[in-house]
Design an enzyme around this catalytic site. Structure first.
Site: not given
Length: 390
Positions: A156, A158, A264, A276, A283-284, A361
């Protein structure tokens, strides 16, 4: 879902990070009861849920125990590392799994969703291959060519992802991918590196009894495989947007169910390439907390409950920028909040994570501007003013 749905419904969230927290807030606003589940105590979504459970979601026994205890109407996965076979059992017992148990099983692993898109649906993806040992990774990396991208099939945000420029870097990439892998697999995917002009997320809302709809595309920039900033709208041609929408609909139709999907894509000058898919808020998509009349969490909730979505309105140039930790700490405090909020049209989300590690994050800055460049600059300035101290 039918028009006769009554509220509250009991929702069980599997994974309780920052995206889950915003989803719980949306669910609570319509009076629902939420059980937040994660592998550690005091996870962000637990802080706003009605109750919480700490379990290993890779344990079928633990999942059985909490589902039997709480008897939820809906099970809503928010992370990858879940014993997905167990979700099929729950679905057979009449509990709605979002988007479906089968879809969750497909999308928790990059190999399955890639094969569905490429092999079954004939969608253009990057060239890819798999490896379960370092020797295999060396071999397939040479076939794919350099540079390439190496990542775990299950991870998750990245984690474990790196770009490999030569054979000398393969072993390091293998070790990093294994370290960042979620779940109990040691399978690695290596992909062709695509010289793209832009990466976008197309938030795709699949509804039970209404057409699939889309949010305006979101542009984003990544480092270490993890998103750093996102913005909306994106200056791309109508032709490419329509192509992306058609691909997103094709994949989500194959997966079924209902809810929001973060799909994505890589965009080259004249091509849309599927990358993906996440069967949940992305998140984006945190930019939608400031950029839309209905944010991605509210849209996910409405789609799950079968509630109408009459209009998705984009409210102007907007951006998000992440606030990252630099150090390990189990005592978190933030400085610079007043300075970050001193500009108009700037907002913050500080996630309330109980500890930090490098590049974790910890929050996000949100901003509006006259254009996306101004919005991105404002969000970045605000994020940079926040200091995490222990």
């Amino acid at each position: 879902m039918s028009d006769s749905l009554r509220l509250p419904q009991k929702l069980m969230l599997l994974g309780s990070g920052e995206l889950g927290k915003e989803f719980v807030i949306a669910a609570q606003r319509l009076g629902n009861y939420v059980v937040a589940v994660d592998r550690y105590e005091n996870a962000p979504a637990m802080q706003v849920a009605d109750c919480s459970e700490v379990i290993s979601m890779l344990s079928a026994e633990d999942l059985e125990r909490v589902v039997t205890k709480h008897q939820p109407d809906f099970i809503i996965p928010e992370i990858e590392a879940i014993r997905t076979e167990k979700l099929l059992e729950f679905e057979q017992r009449g509990i709605t799994v979002i988007p479906t148990a089968m879809a969750t099983n497909y999308t928790m692993n990059r190999d399955k969703i890639r094969e569905l898109a490429h092999q079954q649906l004939g969608i253009r993806t990057a060239n890819y291959a798999y490896a379960t040992t370092l020797d295999e990774l060396i071999e397939v990396s040479q076939k794919i060519g350099f540079p390439n991208v190496v990542k775990p099939v299950m991870s998750s945000s990245g984690k474990g992802q790196s770009t490999v420029n030569s054979q000398a870097e393969v072993e390091r990439a293998w070790n990093y991918a294994i370290e960042g892998s979620r779940g109990d697999t040691q399978k690695i995917i290596v992909e062709e590196f695509i010289q793209f002009e832009l990466e976008i997320t197309l938030l795709t809302i699949k509804q039970w009894n209404a057409p699939t709809i889309f949010c305006p595309a979101i542009g984003h920039r990544q480092e270490r495989g993890d998103y750093q900033e996102s913005w909306q709208p994106v200056a791309i041609s109508e032709k490419l947007i329509r192509e992306a929408e058609a691909i997103a609909k094709k994949v989500t139709d194959a997966l079924g169910g209902a809810g929001i999907f973060g799909v994505e894509f890589f965009l080259t000058k004249d091509e849309v390439i599927f990358s993906e898919l996440s069967p949940r808020p992305h998140d984006t998509g945190m930019v939608t907390l400031i950029s839309q009349n209905l944010n991605e969490f509210e849209l996910h909730l409405r789609a799950i409950l079968g509630l109408p979505i009459p209009k998705i309105e984009q409210l102007g140039a907007s951006a998000s920028a992440v606030i990252l930790a630099k150090d390990y700490s189990d005592s978190i405090a933030f400085e610079g909040v007043a300075e970050a909020l001193s500009e108009p049209d700037v907002d913050l989300r500080l996630f309330g994570k109980p500890d930090s590690r490098p590049f974790r994050r910890m929050g996000v800055a949100l901003a509006k501007g006259n254009d996306t460049q101004e919005a991105r600059e404002k969000a970045s300035r605000a994020a940079n003013k926040i200091k995490i101290v222990s």
